[in-house]
Design a protein around this motif. Sequence first.
Motif, short mmCIF file in Angstrom:
data_model
loop_
_atom_site.label_atom_id
_atom_site.label_comp_id
_atom_site.label_asym_id
_atom_site.label_seq_id
_atom_site.Cartn_x
_atom_site.Cartn_y
_atom_site.Cartn_z
N HIS A 1 -11.42 -15.54 -7.96
CA HIS A 1 -11.32 -16.95 -7.59
C HIS A 1 -10.62 -17.82 -8.63
O HIS A 1 -10.52 -19.03 -8.43
CB HIS A 1 -12.73 -17.51 -7.34
CG HIS A 1 -13.43 -16.90 -6.16
ND1 HIS A 1 -13.23 -17.33 -4.86
CD2 HIS A 1 -14.30 -15.86 -6.08
CE1 HIS A 1 -13.97 -16.61 -4.04
NE2 HIS A 1 -14.63 -15.70 -4.75
N VAL A 2 -10.11 -17.24 -9.72
CA VAL A 2 -9.52 -18.06 -10.77
C VAL A 2 -8.30 -18.83 -10.26
O VAL A 2 -8.01 -19.95 -10.73
CB VAL A 2 -9.15 -17.19 -11.99
CG1 VAL A 2 -8.04 -16.21 -11.63
CG2 VAL A 2 -8.76 -18.07 -13.18
N GLY A 3 -7.60 -18.30 -9.29
CA GLY A 3 -6.41 -18.97 -8.77
C GLY A 3 -6.71 -20.24 -7.99
O GLY A 3 -5.79 -21.01 -7.68
N GLU A 4 -7.97 -20.49 -7.68
CA GLU A 4 -8.33 -21.68 -6.88
C GLU A 4 -8.49 -22.93 -7.75
O GLU A 4 -8.70 -24.02 -7.21
CB GLU A 4 -9.63 -21.40 -6.13
CG GLU A 4 -9.52 -20.23 -5.16
CD GLU A 4 -10.86 -19.81 -4.60
OE1 GLU A 4 -11.87 -20.51 -4.88
OE2 GLU A 4 -10.92 -18.78 -3.90
N GLY A 5 -8.40 -22.78 -9.06
CA GLY A 5 -8.52 -23.93 -9.95
C GLY A 5 -9.86 -23.96 -10.66
O GLY A 5 -10.85 -23.40 -10.17
N PRO A 6 -9.94 -24.65 -11.81
CA PRO A 6 -11.16 -24.65 -12.63
C PRO A 6 -12.40 -25.18 -11.91
O PRO A 6 -13.48 -24.59 -12.01
CB PRO A 6 -10.79 -25.55 -13.82
CG PRO A 6 -9.31 -25.48 -13.90
CD PRO A 6 -8.83 -25.35 -12.48
N GLU A 7 -12.28 -26.29 -11.19
CA GLU A 7 -13.45 -26.87 -10.54
C GLU A 7 -13.95 -25.98 -9.41
O GLU A 7 -15.16 -25.77 -9.24
CB GLU A 7 -13.14 -28.27 -10.01
CG GLU A 7 -14.31 -28.95 -9.31
CD GLU A 7 -15.54 -29.10 -10.19
OE1 GLU A 7 -16.66 -29.10 -9.63
OE2 GLU A 7 -15.40 -29.20 -11.42
N ALA A 8 -13.01 -25.44 -8.61
CA ALA A 8 -13.42 -24.54 -7.53
C ALA A 8 -14.07 -23.28 -8.09
O ALA A 8 -15.03 -22.76 -7.52
CB ALA A 8 -12.20 -24.18 -6.66
N LEU A 9 -13.53 -22.78 -9.21
CA LEU A 9 -14.11 -21.59 -9.84
C LEU A 9 -15.53 -21.89 -10.34
O LEU A 9 -16.45 -21.09 -10.14
CB LEU A 9 -13.24 -21.14 -11.01
CG LEU A 9 -13.79 -19.98 -11.85
CD1 LEU A 9 -14.01 -18.74 -11.00
CD2 LEU A 9 -12.86 -19.68 -13.02
N ARG A 10 -15.71 -23.05 -10.95
CA ARG A 10 -17.04 -23.42 -11.44
C ARG A 10 -18.04 -23.49 -10.28
O ARG A 10 -19.17 -23.00 -10.38
CB ARG A 10 -16.98 -24.77 -12.14
CG ARG A 10 -18.25 -25.13 -12.89
CD ARG A 10 -18.23 -26.57 -13.38
NE ARG A 10 -18.33 -27.48 -12.25
CZ ARG A 10 -19.48 -27.80 -11.66
NH1 ARG A 10 -20.61 -27.27 -12.08
NH2 ARG A 10 -19.50 -28.63 -10.64
N GLN A 11 -17.62 -24.08 -9.16
CA GLN A 11 -18.50 -24.17 -8.01
C GLN A 11 -18.81 -22.79 -7.43
O GLN A 11 -19.96 -22.50 -7.05
CB GLN A 11 -17.86 -25.05 -6.92
CG GLN A 11 -18.73 -25.24 -5.69
CD GLN A 11 -20.04 -25.90 -6.00
OE1 GLN A 11 -20.09 -26.97 -6.58
NE2 GLN A 11 -21.15 -25.25 -5.64
N THR A 12 -17.82 -21.90 -7.42
CA THR A 12 -18.04 -20.54 -6.92
C THR A 12 -19.06 -19.81 -7.80
O THR A 12 -19.96 -19.13 -7.30
CB THR A 12 -16.72 -19.77 -6.88
OG1 THR A 12 -15.84 -20.39 -5.95
CG2 THR A 12 -16.96 -18.32 -6.47
#
Length: 596
Positions: A314-325
């Motif tokens: 999920h790193v390609g989705e961006g820092p905030e999306a990764l944190r939520q994941t």
Amino acid sequence: MNPSDRLRELCGTTIAKLADPGLRDRVHQVRVRLDAPLKIAVAGAVSSGKSTLVNALLGLPVAPVDAGECTRVVTQYEYGPDDGRVEVDCEDGRTFLTRLDPGHRLPAELGVPIDLVRRIRVQLTSEALRAITVVDTPGMNTVTVENERAARRMLFGTDQDDDHAQALIYVLRYVQAFDDSTLAEFRGLTEACGMTCVNTLAVLSQIDRRGDEEDPWPTARRLAVKAYADLRASVFDVVPVIGLLAETAGTGALGPAELDGLAALATLDEADLEFLLLDLDDLADSPDSPLTPEVAARLVRHLHRYGLRTAITHVGEGPEALRQTLLDKSGFGVGARSGTVAGGIAHFARRAGQLKALAAITQLRRITRSPAFGSDLAVLDALANELDETKPIAAGLHGLRLFAAVEAVARGQLVLTDEMSNELFRLARSDDPAEQLAVPAQDVPEAARRATERWRARAMIERGRVGGQRARDVLGVLEDLAAPPRLQTQAPIFLPVPAAPVDADAVRRLLASPLVPAEDRQALGSLLAGADGAAQVGIAGGPPDVAAYAAALSARFRSLSHFLPFTADRRAAESVSDSYAHLAVTSVQKGSPHVG
């Protein structure tokens, strides 16, 4: 008047009548704790993931996870204006001041011999600590304790009876090793410290370290169900969590270098990546690794194998999306009504007033048994009389009566069939009537009516004993669920209360959040759809207590805002609270009865 208000008044009148300054101070401290944040202790075995969970709760990497001085003493994290202030309380009564190291970390050394330290108190400006105080306790190799005083000291840093946490999170690592003797020790520890199923949550941690499964969650959920079956008379719930991922997501531990390293790993061939992840040492040592040893070590420390696989995907989705994941995959805050740590905290938060009142009653009863002389004897006798189970203060804790019944089952005071035991534990675990009775919402009244027949019979059989009283407690809850809505034959007429302005987007955001309890979702629906003030607070006909309903709802959502992990959700809850506050003021001005 609710039990907390009655207890405040009782403490005040008792203090005024007592002559002994020591007794006066003890009663005063009970009153102070009624207004203080709910104190939650976190305990567990050595290396169980306890301090990692504390960091996830705080959203800061404060609690040390490596062996050191601070892991050997009780550390209390509380709200305070001086962020980073550390008070070291010593056994001889002295207090030494120091500060957190940069990055909000406890210092490696306290400047005081560890054997002299009784407790560490840390001030933080974290909003979460406005409503709760978190107590991190030393790890224990076993939960066996010699006596009640030793148990209190182990968990709370003092052997004084009145210094008492009001809720407990107990972190378990190897639940499959929970044999009968260990279960008995655990129950003995919680009982010695005044903990019961009403205020104890068990957390099954490090569930990603249990085997070679690519997805650890199916096994973790099965283990949690099994553990709850063993512990359900002693804990509110058993929930699985990957504390490391919750801490990493909550504290923002992944910086630019770590994110770049994850992105580099994501470019590898799948077979090469899988080979590197078989032995995590290869991330730093293998010539095929794209990471520097320092970055590799930090990624392993913050994510481990399951977290690495998840983050690389999920790193390609961006820092905030990764944190939520990562937060979602940790299991920390998904489905707050049940099955998560956030759900357990929400359970405590919704009952904070009652839990503090319950603790205050226990402490005051202990004070009534203290040595006293002269007129103080009569004062303590009067205090004990007011705390009797049949008097309004103790009887007013209706929200806890289900848990009193569960405790009676655990003590063998209430003997039930398997059907009734399962029914009782469902009632205690959930706030949703449909979930409590395991039926569709429309069938709740009929299912509750049938259940009342069983419990009325049990209350009759147990009449005159503790079990009879506890069965009547459950019967009262079921009768409330079975009762049809009351009909008014001639409703009074009131001037309409104008609808309050509402931020619809804020309401919809909260409705979409799994952290918002079912009862609050229902209130949000009324607020959004209501045509006037009465409808917005969920009552028909515009009765004169719209202001009271609105004020209570405003306070409820203001309190909820302190427990939501995301800033946007907290702001949404505050906006809803403001709408109810506006409605409370307006209804006082315009909600008076119409005189024809």
